[in-house]
Design an enzyme around this catalytic site. Structure first.
Site, PDB file in Angstrom:
ATOM      1  N   SER A 268       1.031  -1.136   0.125  1.00 22.48           N
ATOM      2  CA  SER A 268      -0.232   0.461  -0.280  1.00 22.48           C
ATOM      3  C   SER A 268       0.693   1.599  -0.110  1.00 22.48           C
ATOM      4  O   SER A 268       2.575   0.825   0.279  1.00 22.48           O
ATOM      5  CB  SER A 268      -1.002  -0.382   1.146  1.00 22.48           C
ATOM      6  OG  SER A 268      -0.238   0.274   2.238  1.00 22.48           O
ATOM      7  N   LYS A 269      -0.122   2.252  -0.559  1.00 19.08           N
ATOM      8  CA  LYS A 269       1.352   3.741  -0.406  1.00 19.08           C
ATOM      9  C   LYS A 269       1.338   3.948   1.188  1.00 19.08           C
ATOM     10  O   LYS A 269       2.145   4.825   0.806  1.00 19.08           O
ATOM     11  CB  LYS A 269      -0.355   4.446  -1.011  1.00 19.08           C
ATOM     12  CG  LYS A 269      -0.107   5.166  -2.189  1.00 19.08           C
ATOM     13  CD  LYS A 269      -1.057   6.018  -2.271  1.00 19.08           C
ATOM     14  CE  LYS A 269      -0.834   6.897  -3.318  1.00 19.08           C
ATOM     15  NZ  LYS A 269      -1.896   7.868  -4.068  1.00 19.08           N
TER      16      LYS A 269
END
Ligand code: GLU
Length: 498
Positions: A268-269
């Site tokens: 994920s970011k």
């Protein structure tokens, strides 16, 4: 889902695969891997690699995303045979390749399904659906549409349509049996139909959902193999039901594993960069990104880790892709980038480093730049680190006087060494080259009974301002005699006040 039998590898002809990104802003590294696996599979089978833009979700559409996507695929060398091109035109005879330009095609197909009795109009309000979901959740039931509109009388439907009552079109999923398929990566998969929702095919805004558009296009574009991320596995039974409803043969499916953070959560970011463009901006080489993502979920079964794109075409095997999630290991990416940087022809490296230097206002060219890059390349992980790593060649370094002192030595000794070096280089008449500076300085150390550590350590720090840098003689050569002496004097003043 049982994971026993795998689909057989096949002898292939007329292979057509597609990469079907949604232009939602940036290209995820996982999508780059999906594109790559499709590309490799196409190339190794003399097939076609198609690019299709899935932009039917207008709420997630980001202006400029398609163009940036095409540019990135071009940069990393994944040439597509059909699809939208950078000049604004399209290539291929199955277009348009942008879904928002195909809405009529989907509408026609949705109507066909209604006629055949495989789809129906649903007039349920968002409010009713929300309440239904809450009740199902409260009763610990799967949340899905209850089929209220499935049996609506034709005359009622006609009436509602005439009054422009908002509606969607849903697939009438059979209530019995199961939907089975053989996934190239996951093996045999079976899903009970009674747990498959009557999915929406056409939304109330008239746009198709992903499911309808994806299946219609894969069929019309004659896609033979769908290679995509694992997150789409649960959609596949819905797609297969759609193929059946249309009376079409489904393509083969290969669902490739999720990318994970080192803690095994979904990549994920929040835990770091996921956008390919960010990695490129930092100076990870395009060929490294390709090499790196190729090994996320697949390996050749040997120790070899460095592969060019043509090599990957030869050795990649979709049937050997793993089922388990693949950890995105940034250290490995750094290592790989470093390996490529070390081996790249110097003139090429200089060329790609230059924009990073210019960006940091460190402009230099010619032999001096080549020398600096030649010296620093071993230590370089990514090109964006380069300006900071070489800044001291251009500007007098600033550093803490304490780092001039070698291990257990003391200020007095180091001051004395610096003085000796300054005196020695002041009268240095040999050629000012790394080799001669080294030889003469080492001779001096022996003759004057100095130690390497107490002499060379402060010399290196004085010249570079850092504890880790290339050797002092190489730096001295590049700086030149005058600048070398100047920096030694500055170190003396800093540490010893003289
Ligand atoms: N548009 C989907 C995506 O964004 C494509 C999924 C598929 O390949 O079927 O990933």
């Amino acid at each position: 889902m049982p994971k026993n039998k795998k689909a057989c590898p096949r002898t292939l002809s007329g292979i057509r695969v597609r990469f079907a990104p949604s232009p939602t802003g940036f290209l995820h590294v996982g999508s780059l891997r999906t594109a790559l696996y499709n590309y490799l599979f196409a190339r190794q089978n003399n097939g076609d690699f198609i690019l299709r833009i899935e932009d039917t979700d207008r709420t997630r559409y980001v202006e400029g995303a398609v163009e940036s996507l095409l540019k990135i695929l071009t940069t990393v060398g994944l040439r597509w045979d059909e699809g939208p091109m950078l000049d604004g035109k399209e290539k291929g005879k199955f277009g348009p390749y942008v879904q928002s330009e195909r809405t009529k095609i989907y509408k026609k197909h949705a109507e066909e399904l209604i006629e055949k009795g495989h789809a129906y109009h649903c007039f349920c309000s968002a409010d009713r659906l929300e309440k239904l979901r809450e009740t199902q959740q409260a009763n610990k039931l799967p949340t899905m549409y209850d089929g209220l509109c499935r049996g609506l009388d034709k005359s009622i439907i006609a009436e509602k349509l005439k009054n422009n009552q908002p509606h969607v079109i849903r697939l009438a999923v059979p209530k019995e049996g199961s939907t089975n398929f053989n996934d190239v990566v996951r093996g045999a998969a079976a899903f009970e139909n009674k747990l498959i929702d009557d999915q929406v095919l056409v939304k109330s805004d008239g746009f198709p959902t992903y499911h309808l558009a994806n299946v219609v296009d894969d069929h019309l574009m004659e896609i033979t193999d769908v290679i995509r991320g694992d997150e789409w596995l649960s959609s596949t039974p819905k797609h297969i039901l759609l193929y059946k409803a249309f009376g079409w043969t489904p393509p083969r499916f290969a669902h490739i594993p999720l990318l994970l953070n080192p803690d095994k959560s979904k990549l994920s970011k929040r835990q770091g960069d996921v956008a390919v463009e960010d990695y490129l901006k930092k100076g990870y080489l395009p060929e490294v990104l390709i090499n790196f993502v190729a090994l996320l979920g697949w390996n050749p079964g040997t120790e070899q880790e460095i592969f060019s794109l043509p090599e990957l075409i030869k050795v990649f095997d979709i049937t050997k892709v793993h089922q388990a999630g693949a950890v995105f290991n940034l250290e490995k990416l750094d290592w790989m980038n470093c390996e490529y940087i070390k081996k790249m022809p110097l003139n090429e490296l200089v060329k790609i480093c230059q924009p990073f230097l210019v960006g940091a206002c460190l402009e230099v060219a010619g032999q001096k730049l080549e020398n600096i890059i030649g010296l620093e390349r071993e230590r370089l992980k990514k090109l964006i680190d380069f300006p900071a790593a070489v800044e001291f060649f251009f500007k007098e370094p600033r550093y803490d006087a304490k780092i001039l002192i070698w291990k257990k030595s003391d200020q007095k000794t180091i001051c004395s060494r610096l003085k000796t070096l300054i005196k020695f280089y002041d009268t240095f008449t040999w050629d000012w080259s790394e080799q001669w500076i080294e030889q003469a300085t080492l001779d001096l150390i022996i003759k004057e009974k100095l130690e390497n550590g107490t002499t060379l350590w402060p010399m290196r720090v004085a010249l570079s301002g850092r504890e880790a840098s290339p050797g002092p003689f190489a730096i001295a050569e590049i700086l030149g005699k005058e600048e070398t002496i100047k920096r030694l004097k500055a170190a003396l003043a800093l540490l010893c006040g003289k």
